[in-house]
Design a protein around this motif. Sequence first.
Motif, mmCIF file in Angstrom:
data_model
loop_
_atom_site.group_PDB
_atom_site.id
_atom_site.type_symbol
_atom_site.label_atom_id
_atom_site.label_comp_id
_atom_site.label_asym_id
_atom_site.label_seq_id
_atom_site.Cartn_x
_atom_site.Cartn_y
_atom_site.Cartn_z
ATOM 1 N N VAL A 145 2.018 1.695 -3.556
ATOM 2 C CA VAL A 145 0.922 2.183 -4.405
ATOM 3 C C VAL A 145 0.736 3.683 -4.214
ATOM 4 O O VAL A 145 0.572 4.436 -5.192
ATOM 5 N N ALA A 146 0.750 4.144 -2.975
ATOM 6 C CA ALA A 146 0.579 5.577 -2.710
ATOM 7 C C ALA A 146 1.699 6.386 -3.351
ATOM 8 O O ALA A 146 1.462 7.427 -3.984
ATOM 9 N N GLY A 178 2.944 9.008 -10.613
ATOM 10 C CA GLY A 178 2.172 8.987 -11.853
ATOM 11 C C GLY A 178 1.507 10.315 -12.140
ATOM 12 O O GLY A 178 1.495 10.790 -13.286
ATOM 13 N N TYR A 179 0.967 10.942 -11.100
ATOM 14 C CA TYR A 179 0.361 12.261 -11.276
ATOM 15 C C TYR A 179 1.393 13.274 -11.746
ATOM 16 O O TYR A 179 1.126 14.081 -12.649
ATOM 17 N N LEU A 224 1.276 6.359 -7.191
ATOM 18 C CA LEU A 224 0.207 7.242 -7.662
ATOM 19 C C LEU A 224 0.675 8.693 -7.689
ATOM 20 O O LEU A 224 0.373 9.441 -8.630
ATOM 21 N N SER A 244 0.833 -1.203 0.000
ATOM 22 C CA SER A 244 0.000 0.000 0.000
ATOM 23 C C SER A 244 0.869 1.254 0.000
ATOM 24 O O SER A 244 0.526 2.252 -0.647
#
Length: 399
Positions: A375-376, A382-383, A379, A372
């Motif tokens: 993933v954070a 990715g932004y 993300l 997790s």
Amino acid sequence: MSSRSPIGNRGLLVLFLAIFVVMMGFGIVLPVLQFYARGVGATPLEIGLLATSYAFMQFLFAPLWGGLSDRIGRKPVFSVGLTGYAVSFVLFGLSHQVWELFAARILGGVLSAATLPTAMAYIADTTSEERRGAGMGMMGAAMGLGFTIGPGIGGLLGRHDLALPFFVGAGLALVTLALSWGALPETIRRDSSWERPPRLTAIRTALGGPLAFYYMVTLVAAFALAGLEATYALFAQDRLGLSSAAGAGAIGIVFVAVGIVQALILGGLVGRLINRFGEERLVRGGLVIAAVGYLLITQTHSLATLAIFAAVAGVGHALIRPSIASLISKRTAGGLGLSIGIMDSFDSLGRILGPAWGGLVYHAGIALPYVSGAVALALAAGYAYAAVARRVPVAAITR
């Protein structure tokens, strides 16, 4: 307004020492705080709330202290932080009731929150943009080294007396206070024609402005790292089948590995990397590297690989925080202390949420805190990369 006159090598050394002492003091109590609180009569829930209350006070007060340093000067606020840090540790070491423990930790969280944002603002006040990244990197190295060495010293002192680490931490803070009072000049100079917006207006502007993304990255990075710190001893024990004693040893090994790697990068490389690639690229790269490190941790099958993979994640984190601090210092039109205080506030919020989340999902699967966290981080990366692809800067210059 602030001056740009350098504070000299002695001043930089004192700032380095101050941050080192603050973070070492934070780490020095980790091996003994739970045992000390239990001896006073605290329940497991109350012990957890002791840690949360300290971080929550820092979350609330870091922007306020940073903003105050913009108005009355860095030096008095910095001194208040060190003094409060020392007083709270003495009170904790003298506590004999649970409410006294909470009073000491809450007071410590309120007052020590003045130290880090003011020290970072000192660096921004007194360095050119070319040297800003190196200065922030040195402060990050002090944080990493202090947090690495602190638990080891605390464990050794705690063998003699559980209260001793608190008194030693207080003494170090007072020595640093004495050194800083003589070595650090005031860097804030007022221009009567310059009017500062109200603090709440400035905070709303910062959180809704082009630097808001980097405040969120600070939260995400702290959230992921705090989730790791809260569970990796259990992970080492469960994944590798270690005894409790060996698991405690694993904590020390991983702390040392991550701390050394971060200190090397922060102290020697990050400034040059910022000058060559820019802060935004380093933040993106740091997010990706940290995410990879967290995923690698889930594949751990030996203590050596656990230390190596944690060090990979540490490399990513070593690139993120000083780059964000440097970026904020360059792209804040006014209220530098307030802006860096907001950054530290988001860092504290991540350290509040991360352990709770890590402990919650660990029971569902021992790899979940790291998955997790990855993933954070991914993300957020990715932004940032998507914004670059759309040619939309996530942090336009605000001045």
